[in-house]
Motif scaffolding. Structure first.
Motif, PDB file in Angstrom:
ATOM      1  N   THR A 165      37.940  35.350  -0.300  1.00  9.04           N
ATOM      2  CA  THR A 165      37.160  34.131  -0.769  1.00  9.04           C
ATOM      3  C   THR A 165      37.971  33.183  -1.263  1.00  9.04           C
ATOM      4  O   THR A 165      37.773  31.949  -0.940  1.00  9.04           O
ATOM      5  N   ARG A 220      39.766  31.364   1.612  1.00 12.85           N
ATOM      6  CA  ARG A 220      39.024  30.566   2.669  1.00 12.85           C
ATOM      7  C   ARG A 220      38.867  29.268   1.800  1.00 12.85           C
ATOM      8  O   ARG A 220      38.665  28.123   2.312  1.00 12.85           O
ATOM      9  N   ARG A 221      38.517  29.335   0.344  1.00 12.11           N
ATOM     10  CA  ARG A 221      38.210  28.269  -0.640  1.00 12.11           C
ATOM     11  C   ARG A 221      39.264  27.354  -0.532  1.00 12.11           C
ATOM     12  O   ARG A 221      38.879  25.982  -0.421  1.00 12.11           O
ATOM     13  N   VAL A 244      31.607  20.802  -0.823  1.00 10.45           N
ATOM     14  CA  VAL A 244      32.825  21.774  -0.592  1.00 10.45           C
ATOM     15  C   VAL A 244      33.794  21.164  -1.555  1.00 10.45           C
ATOM     16  O   VAL A 244      34.614  21.862  -2.352  1.00 10.45           O
ATOM     17  N   PHE A 258      32.601  29.231   3.471  1.00  8.09           N
ATOM     18  CA  PHE A 258      33.328  28.047   3.114  1.00  8.09           C
ATOM     19  C   PHE A 258      34.245  28.421   1.612  1.00  8.09           C
ATOM     20  O   PHE A 258      34.764  27.637   1.075  1.00  8.09           O
ATOM     21  N   GLY A 259      34.001  29.562   1.074  1.00  2.00           N
ATOM     22  CA  GLY A 259      34.810  29.967   0.131  1.00  2.00           C
ATOM     23  C   GLY A 259      34.053  30.031  -1.328  1.00  2.00           C
ATOM     24  O   GLY A 259      34.786  30.230  -2.241  1.00  2.00           O
ATOM     25  N   PHE A 260      32.725  30.039  -1.427  1.00  3.68           N
ATOM     26  CA  PHE A 260      31.915  30.139  -2.553  1.00  3.68           C
ATOM     27  C   PHE A 260      31.839  31.591  -2.763  1.00  3.68           C
ATOM     28  O   PHE A 260      31.740  32.486  -1.887  1.00  3.68           O
ATOM     29  N   LYS A 290      38.564  19.013   1.960  1.00  5.71           N
ATOM     30  CA  LYS A 290      39.140  19.699   1.032  1.00  5.71           C
ATOM     31  C   LYS A 290      40.804  19.682   1.227  1.00  5.71           C
ATOM     32  O   LYS A 290      41.699  20.273   0.978  1.00  5.71           O
ATOM     33  N   GLU A 304      33.209  20.429  -4.468  1.00  2.10           N
ATOM     34  CA  GLU A 304      32.911  20.915  -5.798  1.00  2.10           C
ATOM     35  C   GLU A 304      33.949  21.926  -6.240  1.00  2.10           C
ATOM     36  O   GLU A 304      34.113  22.378  -7.251  1.00  2.10           O
ATOM     37  N   VAL A 305      34.288  22.748  -5.212  1.00  5.77           N
ATOM     38  CA  VAL A 305      35.259  24.084  -5.410  1.00  5.77           C
ATOM     39  C   VAL A 305      36.422  23.742  -5.037  1.00  5.77           C
ATOM     40  O   VAL A 305      37.431  24.737  -4.972  1.00  5.77           O
TER      41      VAL A 305
END
Lengths: 788, 199
Positions: B46, B49-50, B75, A696-698, B121, B77-78
């Protein structure tokens, strides 16, 4: 041929090697400490027993001022006594070439023309002194070694006021002096204290003790009533200044060995169980995870017809292999440490030989205990898989059910991020495992506190004894009690800045049926060099009426200030004085009681006498003082405070440093074992969700945080728990040390707690970092393709 | 909305993984807008994707220790400019199941939470790998309806991998894979509603 299941076992082990090794190391610590403690205990105990038996160590001892040798037949007639030796034992000053300060010595007579019946000497080198050869001596080996003496060498002693040249003819060991400490010393210093043996005839001539003795040792028959024998001896010696018979328990050398053995016994019963408990817990943790992962395989094996014994045995074997690896490491380490400790003992205790005793049963014991502990840890998981029907086993386990905190009334995400909430929910889902992991980690903190606190306690002890209580530079003791003139003689010695007299005598203190043999010290009114301190370390005046007794004496006699105590003056035919207790004094060494010198002399009713003088010295004139002391006939011993203190500090610190390094290693191993395994299990359980987070991109750091929060919670909560447990361990160590010889104060400074925590935290962080690297290598794609 | 069709081993998932920044291509180039994904390092992927991609998987991949609402909030949160968690869950029809943990939800509900989590998101790309693979037909249709609604309401570019040829008719475009290559691309002139999909 190796069976298929065993092949699986080997592959499982290869896969789990790091976790298995971490557990094996914890087990190794358990096995090593068993071998170390039990092996050293046996070595010391059996060697001592054999030495005592073969060299007829006495069971009852007594001394008197001067008693006639014709008492011998009456002593031998006491029921239960099997052998008696009457001797002359006198403290003397020694003058050794090349040593500025005078040394203290103990001259002991040995029978002429026959072997001693009690306390025989082990001849290491040379021969025993010939009867009637007034200058021949056999010296105790440690003293000879410290000075490089061999038979044929010489040294001088001030014997009864005369300087006497002595010829060394032999080096010996004595069962009475396996551990020997000189006057004023707290640890052996063989350079400054030596025991030597002379022909009875020669010694009695030198001390004008013809047909007399002042010391007695007796062996007793098996099952003899020691108390009764001691009473009978006391009755016989009373008219001759008998100071009270005592048994082995109060014989200094034996008492120190007893204390050492007691510590080994305590070590054997406290330390190994800690490691065995932790390893059982770790086995439980990794095996239950492994079995969860292999649940479907087990179902399949069952479906294929493998029986419960084969499957249970397969997992039991895995655990036993880990235990065996632990045992191999532990046995090696235990033997190495045991040999090291035994060598350390050999520095303090003089035995004809002292080897680290190993026997097969010792290793069998370690193996039995270790394997039992690990199987205990495994039994729950193995049982669970054994009872599972194959059809159920082949279905995946029901998904993990989580609960909200406090039944949904509390919404944690209002306060914490989702990642933190994840970490906390995981903790709450397995509270027992979390608690056990925390407890396991806290044990390493506790071990460290229990090891490191000795620095604080010893520091406090040294400060109290050498800087608060006895502040003199030296204590001079006279051959016998002298008049006030002797004080003037001491004051006149070169370099003496300040001098304070004291008088001492041996007494029996009695309260109802409690009795203690000890000595009372009389101090001048404004005594400043030697002070009496209460338990807050505030000075007390020497009482003019009554007695201040040390805490230990108060405990033994159940006395409180205001109580009356009977004082039996053993040197004065057992006359009894009755005195009030006016205070309790802090004292860490020996049994003591104080009163003012005037009151002391009034109690004795024999005039104004002193037994010795405490002095403060001008350091620049030390050499001159030493020279003068050696030439002063009335001085029988000199205790040098600075040298005693330095020797004490050096010896103790050396011991503590060795012990602390071992304990730090043990604590690091526990921490590593617990934290590493806990992190690996967490990672195994949560690999899928952590990989999902990465998808998820963390970032790696964010994902690791989920893992690290739980570890941090474990390590942080382990600290206060570890401090409390450590305090308890330290308390029990202090209790174990408590004896009439000395007691150690329980002092734990804040920095000891801090250091214990720092060491454990560093070990925890390093263990966690190893696992952190695995988070970086999570296979993102694989994990998404599989159902958990 | 694009459906990726093809037999097992034809390369659909590998394609999706490369496009989603989960895997590196051994050769060739992939662009997202002006960014060349094939030359991005781990950190940049990363980030990609985020910020840009939403994922939906066959086995949902919900975090078992978080409730439906929290799984979606995870999700946000970022994310840079996420929608409200409640809105995302309402889009998939789960406004009444927000406080339930995954173990308390049915398969279809879990997959809808996963969809809400993927779209909260406001991703530019929504990648779904066999989103109905573990579901029965009735539940599968509910999930497809959720995906269609999002595609229509939010205009998110959506790629769906499936074995089920029936699903292709709901897509604008269908790409077929065979032996690691694209064997055919065609545009549907007329689309059907998810409820009309024959399972």
């Amino acid at each position: 041929m190796i069976s298929v299941l065993d092949k699986k076992l080997l592959r499982d082990l290869r896969h789990l090697w790091a976790q298995a090794l971490a557990i094996a190391l914890v087990m190794a610590c358990g096995a090593a400490t068993i071998i170390l403690a039990v092996g050293s205990y046996r070595s010391l105990e059996e060697t001592r027993g054999a030495f005592y038996d073969r060299y007829r160590f006495g069971s009852v001892f007594a001394s008197a001022v001067r008693a006639p040798t014709h008492l011998k037949s009456r002593i031998e007639a006491i029921s239960g006594i099997s052998g008696v030796e009457l001797r002359i034992v006198e403290p003397v000053l020694l003058d050794v070439v090349g040593m500025k300060e005078p040394a203290s010595g103990l001259a002991i007579s040995i029978p002429d023309h026959r072997d001693a019946k009690v306390n025989r000497l082990y001849l290491r080198k040379g021969r025993l002194p010939e009867p009637n050869r007034g200058t021949e001596v056999a010296v105790i080996e440690t003293f000879a070694k410290a000075h490089g003496f061999v038979p044929g060498d010489h040294f001088s002693a001030i014997i009864n006021g005369k300087k006497q040249e002595l010829d060394i003819v032999g080096l010996v060991l004595s069962p009475e002096h396996i551990y020997s400490i000189g006057p004023g010393d707290m640890v052996p210093d063989p350079k400054r204290f030596g025991v030597f043996f002379m022909s009875e005839n020669a010694l009695s001539g030198l001390f004008n003790m013809e047909n007399s003795f002042n010391d007695l040792s007796a062996t007793t028959m098996r099952n003899a009533g020691i108390k009764q024998i001691m009473g009978d001896i006391d009755d016989l010696l009373k008219p001759y200044g008998g100071v009270g018979a005592y048994d082995r328990e109060d014989q200094i050398s034996n008492a120190f060995l007893d204390a050492e053995l007691e510590q080994l016994r305590a070590m054997a019963s406290v330390i190994p169980p800690i490691f065995l408990f932790v390893s059982a817990f770790l086995v439980n943790m990794i095996l239950s995870r492994l079995i969860t992962l292999e649940r479907e395989q087990v179902g399949l094996l069952k479906a294929l017809g493998y029986g419960n014994i084969a499957i249970g045995g397969h997992y039991a074997k895995l655990v036993i292999v880990i235990a065996i690896v632990g045992l191999v490491f532990g046995s090696g380490a235990g033997f190495w440490l045991g040999r090291g400790l035994t060598r350390l003992f050999a520095n303090f205790y003089s035995f004809p030989f002292l080897l680290f005793k190993q026997s097969l049963d010792l290793y069998a014991l370690a193996a039995g205990v270790t394997i039992t502990a690990s199987l205990t840890g495994a039994v729950k998981s193995i049982w669970a898989i054994v009872v599972l029907p194959p059809a159920v086993a082949m279905r995946p386990k029901a998904p993990t059910r989580y609960k909200s905190f406090f039944a949904g009334r509390f919404n944690p995400t209002r306060f914490f991020s989702q990642l933190t909430t994840m970490a906390f929910r995981h903790i709450f889902r397995r509270p027992i495992r979390f608690a056990m992991t925390t407890f396991g980690t806290s044990l390493s903190v506790a071990l460290l506190v229990a090891a490191l606190f000795s620095y604080d306690s010893i520091d406090h002890m040294i400060d109290t004894i050498f800087f608060q209580i006895d502040r003199q530079d030296a204590t001079l003791t006279f051959v016998d009690d002298r008049g006030q003139r002797a004080l003037l003689n001491v004051v006149a010695l070169p370099g003496v800045i300040k001098a304070e007299p004291f008088r001492t005598t041996s007494v029996k203190l009695r309260n109802e049926h409690f009795e203690v043999q000890m000595s009372i010290v009389g101090l001048p009114k404004e005594s400043d060099l030697s002070r009496i301190l209460d338990h807050n370390l505030a000075p007390l005046d020497p009482p003019r009426k009554g007695l201040v007794i040390s805490e230990r004496v108060a405990e033994k006699l159940r006395l409180r200030p205001g109580d009356m105590v009977d004082v039996e003056l053993t040197k004065l035919n057992g006359r009894i004085a009755r005195l009030p207790i006016t205070g309790i004094a802090q004292s860490y060494v020996g049994l003591t009681a104080y009163m003012s010198l005037d009151a002391f002399n009034r109690m004795m009713r024999d005039g104004q006498w002193i037994s010795g003088v405490r002095i403060k010295i001008d350091d620049h004139k030390l050499d001159k003082l030493y020279k003068a002391v050696k030439e002063t006939p009335i001085i029988s011993s000199i205790a040098l405070q600075n040298i005693s203190r330095d020797k004490f500090r050096e010896t103790i610190e050396q011991n503590i440093t060795t012990m602390t390094s071992v304990y730090v290693a043990l604590a690091v191993i526990i921490t590593f074992g617990v934290v590493y395994n806990s992190a690996r299990i967490q990672l195994s359980e949560r690999a899928r969700e952590l990989a999902s987070l990465r998808v998820f991109g963390f970032t790696r750091a964010e994902v690791s945080r989920v893992l690290m929060i739980e570890l941090a919670a474990i390590v942080l909560l382990a600290q206060p728990l570890g401090w409390s447990l450590g305090y308890m361990f330290a308390w029990s160590v202090v209790q174990g040390f408590e004896s009439d010889l000395y007691r150690i104060p329980l002092i734990i400074n804040t920095d000891t707690f801090a250091w214990s925590s720092i060491i454990v935290m560093i070990a925890a962080v390093l263990s966690a970092l190893i696992v952190r690297r695995r988070v970086d290598r999570l296979d993102l794609i694989q994990v998404l393709k599989t159902r958990e | 909305m694009t459906v990726l069709l093809g037999p097992s081993g034809s390369g659909k998932s590998t394609f999706l993984n490369i496009v989603g920044g989960l895997d590196q291509a051994t050769s060739g180039t992939v662009f997202f807008k002006d960014t060349e994904l094939t030359s991005c390092n781990e950190r940049q992927l990363t980030r990609y994707r985020r910020d840009h991609v939403g994922f939906v998987f066959q086995f949902y991949n919900l975090i078992p220790s978080l409730t439906a609402w929290e799984n979606v909030a995870l999700v946000t949160e970022v994310a840079k400019s996420p929608m409200r968690v409640d809105d995302a869950l309402a889009l998939v029809g789960l406004e009444n199941r927000m406080t339930h943990f995954p173990a308390e939800l049915s398969g279809g509900e879990q997959q809808r939470v996963a969809i809400a989590r993927a779209i909260v998101k406001r991703p530019e790309v929504l990648l779904c790998d066999e989103p109905t693979g573990a579901l029965d037909s009735k539940t599968g249709i509910v999930v497809l309806e959720a995906l269609s609604k999002i595609n229509e309401d939010l205009g998110t570019t959506t790629a769906i991998i499936t074995h089920n040829a029936g699903i292709q008719q709901i897509a604008h475009r269908v790409i077929s894979f065979l032996d690691g290559r694209i064997s055919n691309i065609h545009e549907n002139s007329s689309r059907i509603k998810p409820a009309e999909v024959v399972w």
